[in-house]
Design a protein around this motif. Structure first.
Motif, PDB file in Angstrom:
ATOM      1  N   ILE A 297       0.840  -1.201   0.000  1.00  0.00           N
ATOM      2  CA  ILE A 297       0.000   0.000   0.000  1.00  0.00           C
ATOM      3  C   ILE A 297       0.877   1.254   0.000  1.00  0.00           C
ATOM      4  CG2 ILE A 297      -1.519   1.356   1.516  1.00  0.00           C
ATOM      5  CD1 ILE A 297      -2.900  -1.344   2.233  1.00  0.00           C
ATOM      6  N   ARG A 300       2.764   1.740  -3.476  1.00  0.00           N
ATOM      7  CA  ARG A 300       1.960   2.387  -4.523  1.00  0.00           C
ATOM      8  C   ARG A 300       1.840   3.878  -4.265  1.00  0.00           C
ATOM      9  NH1 ARG A 300      -0.575  -2.065  -6.754  1.00  0.00           N
ATOM     10  NH2 ARG A 300      -1.460  -3.464  -5.202  1.00  0.00           N
ATOM     11  N   PHE A 301       1.615   4.212  -3.010  1.00  0.00           N
ATOM     12  CA  PHE A 301       1.389   5.604  -2.629  1.00  0.00           C
ATOM     13  C   PHE A 301       2.634   6.454  -2.896  1.00  0.00           C
ATOM     14  CE2 PHE A 301       1.252   8.885   0.796  1.00  0.00           C
ATOM     15  CZ  PHE A 301       0.141   9.556   0.340  1.00  0.00           C
TER      16      PHE A 301
ATOM     17  N   THR B   3      -9.462  -4.366   0.812  1.00  0.00           N
ATOM     18  CA  THR B   3      -8.399  -3.369   0.956  1.00  0.00           C
ATOM     19  C   THR B   3      -8.951  -1.995   1.297  1.00  0.00           C
ATOM     20  OG1 THR B   3      -7.222  -4.600  -0.740  1.00  0.00           O
ATOM     21  CG2 THR B   3      -6.306  -2.470  -0.143  1.00  0.00           C
ATOM     22  N   LEU B   7      -8.039   0.303   4.475  1.00  0.00           N
ATOM     23  CA  LEU B   7      -7.528   1.675   4.378  1.00  0.00           C
ATOM     24  C   LEU B   7      -8.385   2.639   5.185  1.00  0.00           C
ATOM     25  CD1 LEU B   7      -6.584   1.862   0.582  1.00  0.00           C
ATOM     26  CD2 LEU B   7      -5.030   1.819   2.524  1.00  0.00           C
ATOM     27  N   LYS B  17      -8.753   9.512  -4.584  1.00  0.00           N
ATOM     28  CA  LYS B  17      -7.577   9.339  -5.427  1.00  0.00           C
ATOM     29  C   LYS B  17      -6.494   8.550  -4.673  1.00  0.00           C
ATOM     30  CE  LYS B  17      -4.305  11.883  -8.206  1.00  0.00           C
ATOM     31  NZ  LYS B  17      -3.244  12.767  -7.708  1.00  0.00           N
ATOM     32  N   GLN B  18      -6.253   8.942  -3.431  1.00  0.00           N
ATOM     33  CA  GLN B  18      -5.232   8.243  -2.647  1.00  0.00           C
ATOM     34  C   GLN B  18      -5.581   6.764  -2.466  1.00  0.00           C
ATOM     35  OE1 GLN B  18      -5.445  10.968   0.693  1.00  0.00           O
ATOM     36  NE2 GLN B  18      -3.314  11.593   0.380  1.00  0.00           N
ATOM     37  N   ILE B  21      -4.915   4.799  -5.633  1.00  0.00           N
ATOM     38  CA  ILE B  21      -3.494   4.483  -5.835  1.00  0.00           C
ATOM     39  C   ILE B  21      -3.078   3.318  -4.940  1.00  0.00           C
ATOM     40  CG2 ILE B  21      -1.153   5.356  -5.474  1.00  0.00           C
ATOM     41  CD1 ILE B  21      -2.493   8.203  -6.033  1.00  0.00           C
ATOM     42  N   MET B  22      -3.458   3.425  -3.670  1.00  0.00           N
ATOM     43  CA  MET B  22      -2.981   2.415  -2.722  1.00  0.00           C
ATOM     44  C   MET B  22      -3.602   1.048  -2.959  1.00  0.00           C
ATOM     45  SD  MET B  22      -2.830   4.433   0.841  1.00  0.00           S
ATOM     46  CE  MET B  22      -2.707   6.190   0.849  1.00  0.00           C
ATOM     47  N   ALA B  23      -4.845   1.039  -3.443  1.00  0.00           N
ATOM     48  CA  ALA B  23      -5.521  -0.246  -3.615  1.00  0.00           C
ATOM     49  C   ALA B  23      -5.412  -0.775  -5.044  1.00  0.00           C
ATOM     50  CB  ALA B  23      -6.985  -0.108  -3.225  1.00  0.00           C
ATOM     51  N   ASP B  24      -4.681  -0.038  -5.891  1.00  0.00           N
ATOM     52  CA  ASP B  24      -4.535  -0.419  -7.290  1.00  0.00           C
ATOM     53  C   ASP B  24      -5.901  -0.529  -7.989  1.00  0.00           C
ATOM     54  OD1 ASP B  24      -3.128  -0.971  -9.559  1.00  0.00           O
ATOM     55  OD2 ASP B  24      -2.858  -3.106  -9.143  1.00  0.00           O
TER      56      ASP B  24
END
Lengths: 391, 157
Positions: A297, A300-301, B3, B7, B17-18, B21-24
């Motif tokens: 996580i 990716r960030f 996920t 988060l 948006k964040q 990105i983090m969870a694809d």
């Protein structure tokens, strides 16, 4: 005293680690946000710590057998077989060491004769070059580049081989780039090495930390186990850096020498840590998975964060580092890191600390909370803005 | 675990948006998934974790153990649903063990809370007994430390 004459000139001439240098500056400053350490921010999972505590309570505070507790060597053999598909004989082909670093040092000292050449891909962790020199060997750097996703190509290896080549270091997943090697990449290199007397020192300390693709060990390819020393440890995957425990697996004739040297220099790895490590190998898979998901996580960030800042970031598929390119700022790595630290108090490590071809990059660790990473990215944005390098 | 839920459970202020990105995922996928989670009642709300001790708010929190006489048709649900109507009540849970309902109440003073228990809870039909425990200090809530964490000692000399 004439210390000039006293000290070993080979060691005196070796430059201190470029990672350490930045730590030392950062430690002296207030309010520094660091993205520089190469160790997990997680504590060792509790059940593993508890195992260590319990053996202390029971008073198991003696030396272990030189090569490590047999139960641990058996657990390592089972773990390596389960994860990498390579089988080792616990009594003759597995050695428990004080971190992966000791295993690397032992390998060089056990194998190298004066003048023997060691192929070392760069950028890579800082220890291979100095330890090669100390063992009388000659380090031969192999450049890797962003265009190849920082993978080592068979052509590069082939072109560097001479009659003096003794060892190829294979440090993947890679610190500092986060690059991994896939099966095809390894196959191509194995093709070059089969039929030679060149050994591979495969440093797989980050093997559990790959994102998307599963790690492949070169030892698992046909004909490679007999010419590979597989080195790994507990520090990164199980968040056990301070326990100082690693291991080496390889063909018995080579391991015999490693064990002999380890026996004279070290005696045995810390016994408490060895008991804890058995628990880690037997019941730690879920912890590793949870930590890996968390790193992923953050990965990716942070990759997205750097790309957005215009410091383009190659997509790292392993370890816990990103290696953004800072060439667009017009600064060299050293200057960039110094100014970032002085102006915004963010600590990252210059890429050239990991070999000359790391120039133009910086190593950023994501072993930090998302909150911490967000704050650091914000400061880097301010740094770029104030220097007119970003909108 | 999902996920996105993971988060949000860590930080409900992340932007779409964040999270994407983090969870694809794409931002549209995140929005759609969140809408579904809300619609299905999986996500019930987004709240901050506030350490009120660091504010000038005057308040006191108590956890009250209630023993209940279950009714034949509704069991414990009838009383629980009655109790949860009060604004003062922050949470109501059915428990295993020595008592039945655990109720968290926040009031301005000890007396406020004590009077609420005496006047509102105890007299309810089906409430057999109450035991009030006042919270003295909060160390951790929902995985977040309310004490100052330890210093990061990594990278030291």
């Amino acid at each position: 005293m004439n210390y000039e004459r006293l000290l070993n000139p080979i060691l005196s001439e070796i430059k201190p680690s470029g990672i350490r240098k930045f730590f030392d500056i950062a430690v002296e400053m207030e309010d520094v946000i660091s993205l520089s350490v190469g160790e997990p921010d997680f504590s060792t999972p509790w059940h593993i710590r508890q195992e260590g505590i319990q053996t202390l309570e029971k008073g198991r505070t003696w030396y272990s057998p030189n090569a490590g507790l047999l139960a641990l060597r058996e657990a390592i053999a089972a773990y390596v077989s389960r994860h990498n598909g390579v089988d080792y004989e616990p009594k003759t082909e597995v050695l428990v060491t004080v971190g992966g670093s000791e295993a690397i040092d032992l390998a060089f000292r056990a194998l190298l004769r004066p003048g023997d050449e060691v192929l070392i891909p760069e950028p890579s962790f800082v220890c291979y070059d100095p330890l090669t020199r100390m063992a009388g060997g000659v380090p031969v750097p192999l450049e890797t580049c962003q265009e190849d996703a920082f993978r080592l190509t068979a052509d590069t290896v082939r072109a560097a081989i001479t009659p003096r080549t003794k060892l190829l270091v294979l440090p993947y997943p890679n610190n500092p780039t986060g690059a991994i090697m896939c099966r095809e990449d390894l196959e191509a290199i194995a093709d070059v090495l089969r039929g030679t007397d060149i050994m591979v020192l495969s440093d797989e300390i980050y093997s559990e930390l790959t994102y998307g693709r599963k790690h492949v060990s070169i030892a698992s390819l046909p004909g490679m186990q007999e010419r590979t020393l597989l080195i790994s440890g507990f520090s990164k995957a199980f968040a056990m850096t301070g326990w100082r425990l690693g291991y080496a697996c390889g063909p018995a004739p080579v391991m015999r020498l490693l064990i002999k040297l380890h026996q004279f220099g070290i005696m045995c790895a810390p016994t408490t840590a060895q008991y804890a490590a058995i628990e880690a190998l037997k019941n730690g898979d879920a912890d590793v998975r949870a930590m890996r998901d968390e790193y992923n996580i953050r990965r990716r960030f942070i990759v997205d964060g750097f790309n957005e800042l215009g410091l383009t970031c190659f997509e790292p598929e392993g370890a816990f580092y990103v290696f953004p390119c800072i060439k667009s700022t017009g600064m060299d790595s050293e200057t960039f890191c110094h100014r970032l630290l002085q102006e915004q108090r963010v600590a990252v490590v210059p890429g050239d600390a990991f070999g000359a071809c790391g120039e133009g990059y910086v190593r950023v660790s994501y072993c930090y909370s998302l909150k911490h990473i967000t704050e650091a990215l914000q400061r880097i944005r301010t740094f770029l803005k104030e220097n007119g390098l970003c909108k | 675990m999902d996920t996105l839920l993971h988060l949000l459970d860590t930080n409900a202020r992340l932007s779409t948006k964040q999270m994407a990105i983090m969870a694809d995922m794409t931002e549209q996928q995140v929005e759609a998934h969140l809408a579904k989670l809300e619609k299905d009642g999986v996500v019930r709300g987004y709240k901050a974790l506030i350490d009120w001790d660091r504010t000038d708010r005057e308040y006191v929190t108590a956890i009250i153990d209630l023993q209940i006489a279950p009714t034949k048709d509704r069991g414990f649900d009838g009383v629980a649903e009655l109790i949860m109507q009060f604004d003062e009540v922050e949470s109501v849970s059915l428990m295993s063990g020595g008592y039945d309902l655990s109720v968290t109440i926040t009031g301005r003073s000890f007396r406020d809370v004590a009077m609420f228990v005496a006047k509102r809870l105890s007299p309810l039909d089906g409430v057999l007994s109450t035991a009030t425990h006042f919270v003295l200090k909060k160390y951790k809530e929902r995985g977040v430390l309310f004490t100052d964490g330890e210093k990061d000692e990594r990278g030291q000399l």
